[in-house]
Design an enzyme around this catalytic site. Structure first.
Site, short mmCIF file in Angstrom:
data_model
loop_
_atom_site.label_atom_id
_atom_site.label_comp_id
_atom_site.label_asym_id
_atom_site.label_seq_id
_atom_site.Cartn_x
_atom_site.Cartn_y
_atom_site.Cartn_z
CG HIS A 114 -2.89 1.02 8.27
ND1 HIS A 114 -1.32 1.61 8.57
CD2 HIS A 114 -3.41 1.86 7.35
CE1 HIS A 114 -1.13 2.43 7.61
NE2 HIS A 114 -2.28 2.57 6.93
CG ASP A 126 -0.20 6.04 5.52
OD1 ASP A 126 -1.10 5.22 5.94
OD2 ASP A 126 0.61 5.84 4.59
CD GLU A 160 -2.55 -0.05 4.80
OE1 GLU A 160 -3.15 0.25 3.76
OE2 GLU A 160 -1.68 0.02 4.85
CD GLU A 161 1.51 1.69 5.02
OE1 GLU A 161 1.55 1.42 3.98
OE2 GLU A 161 1.29 2.81 5.73
CG ASP A 189 -5.14 4.18 5.38
OD1 ASP A 189 -4.28 4.92 6.11
OD2 ASP A 189 -5.02 3.32 4.66
CG HIS A 289 4.26 5.49 2.04
ND1 HIS A 289 4.21 4.20 1.39
CD2 HIS A 289 3.16 5.37 3.20
CE1 HIS A 289 2.96 3.58 1.67
NE2 HIS A 289 2.56 4.23 2.63
#
Length: 324
Positions: A114, A126, A160-161, A189, A289
């Site tokens: 992603h 990420d 994706e998130e 990922d 994140h």
């Protein structure tokens, strides 16, 4: 981060080394040069985020610029690219698909990652790492000049998130006959976590945890990736197909799947720290994140080891799936 050498220069150095170095040393040099090029891509994604509000989230200018950057590299290398639009959170965003012009269109091996970040940060581990690694593996394969037996397809997923929206849209809108041509899907990922673990998706359910085995063929993917990581000095552990990343829609329709993962917010155990190094009792990625998920949040050794495994899988499955 200091400037890195251009890919052409790194490739030339690796080629020159091949004249005098043993095969294993040449392979190490190639992986190192490729991993350095991956870091160049990560710096570019960091720059894109910095110029676009600090993130590369789906539906934002930062995401579009990320897609344009990767598409430009693949177009230049001779891949056939297409952009698939879909809706997420009430607005349009995109998947980028690239495939080799050669290879059997009835037997396709896919590699995916992603491309979007969360809104809170630039998303360099990420999942800039997975996106940049499969990009560079594709570019290196193309530079080798080989025509694959199987068609190779590289996917850079949007949203994706937001819940695997891009990959789900791709699989659900693909005609059933086209799904049947996909021999395997490999997902990457987070492959450079700073307190890295080395995980491969548990295709054979040998761990006996959570979900069962992946579709037939998944065990062979796990073995290939385990062998690559083991050869690099990083014996892998299994991680469950828990549906947290873009392999989910593929295994739901029976496509063999696998991939590598270096850990997110979970805590590294003392046993894992003994085996892999790093800090027990701390997250694999404490910046998961968050705004601190920058180029400084990537472990170079983990990235190089995972890149080597990805590049080996590309070369292996270009020729045959499952591997001999």
């Amino acid at each position: 981060m200091p400037n890195r050498p251009m890919l052409a220069t790194a490739a030339a150095l690796a080629a020159a080394a091949a004249l005098v170095l043993p095969t294993a040393a040449v392979a190490d040099n190639s992986a190192r040069a490729g991993a350095m090029a991956v870091q160049d891509h990560l710096q570019e994604l960091q720059n894109i985020a910095g110029a676009n509000g600090g993130n590369r989230a789906a539906g934002t200018p930062g995401y579009q610029a990320s897609l344009d950057y990767i598409k430009g590299k693949l177009d230049e290398a001779g891949f056939t690219t297409s952009v698939q639009e879909f809706d997420s959170l009430g607005g349009p965003t995109y998947n980028l698909i690239a495939e080799t012009p050669g290879g059997d269109a009835n037997k396709v091996v896919m590699f995916g990652a992603h491309l979007d970040s969360v809104g809170e940060g630039p998303g360099i581990n990420d999942n800039g790492t997975g996106s940049a690694a499969i990009l560079q593996a594709a570019l290196d394969y193309a530079a080798g000049g080989d025509t694959p037996t199987n068609k190779l397809r590289f996917a850079f997923w949007g949203a994706e998130e937001e819940g695997l929206v891009g990959s789900t849209h791709y699989v659900e809108t693909l005609p059933e006959a086209e799904r049947g041509k996909i021999a395997a899907y490999l997902n990457f990922d987070m492959v450079g976590s700073p307190n890295a673990g080395y995980f491969t998706y548990d295709g054979d359910d040998s761990d006996g945890v959570g979900a069962g085995p992946g579709p037939e063929g998944s065990a062979q993917i796990e073995k290939l990736l385990n062998d690559s990581l083991g050869a690099a000095g990083a014996p892998a552990e299994g991680t469950d197909f828990d549906g947290r990343s873009d392999y989910g829609p593929f295994i739901e329709v029976g496509i063999p799947a696998g991939g590598t993962f270096t850990g997110a917010e979970q805590t590294k155990s003392p046993e894992q720290a003994e085996k892999w190094g790093g800090q027990a009792g701390e997250a694999f990625d404490a910046c998961y994140h968050q705004a601190c998920d920058t180029v400084e949040n990537v472990d170079a050794q983990a990235l190089e080891r995972n890149f080597a495994a990805i590049a080996n899988a590309v070369k292996t499955y270009a020729a045959q799936f499952p591997q001999p």
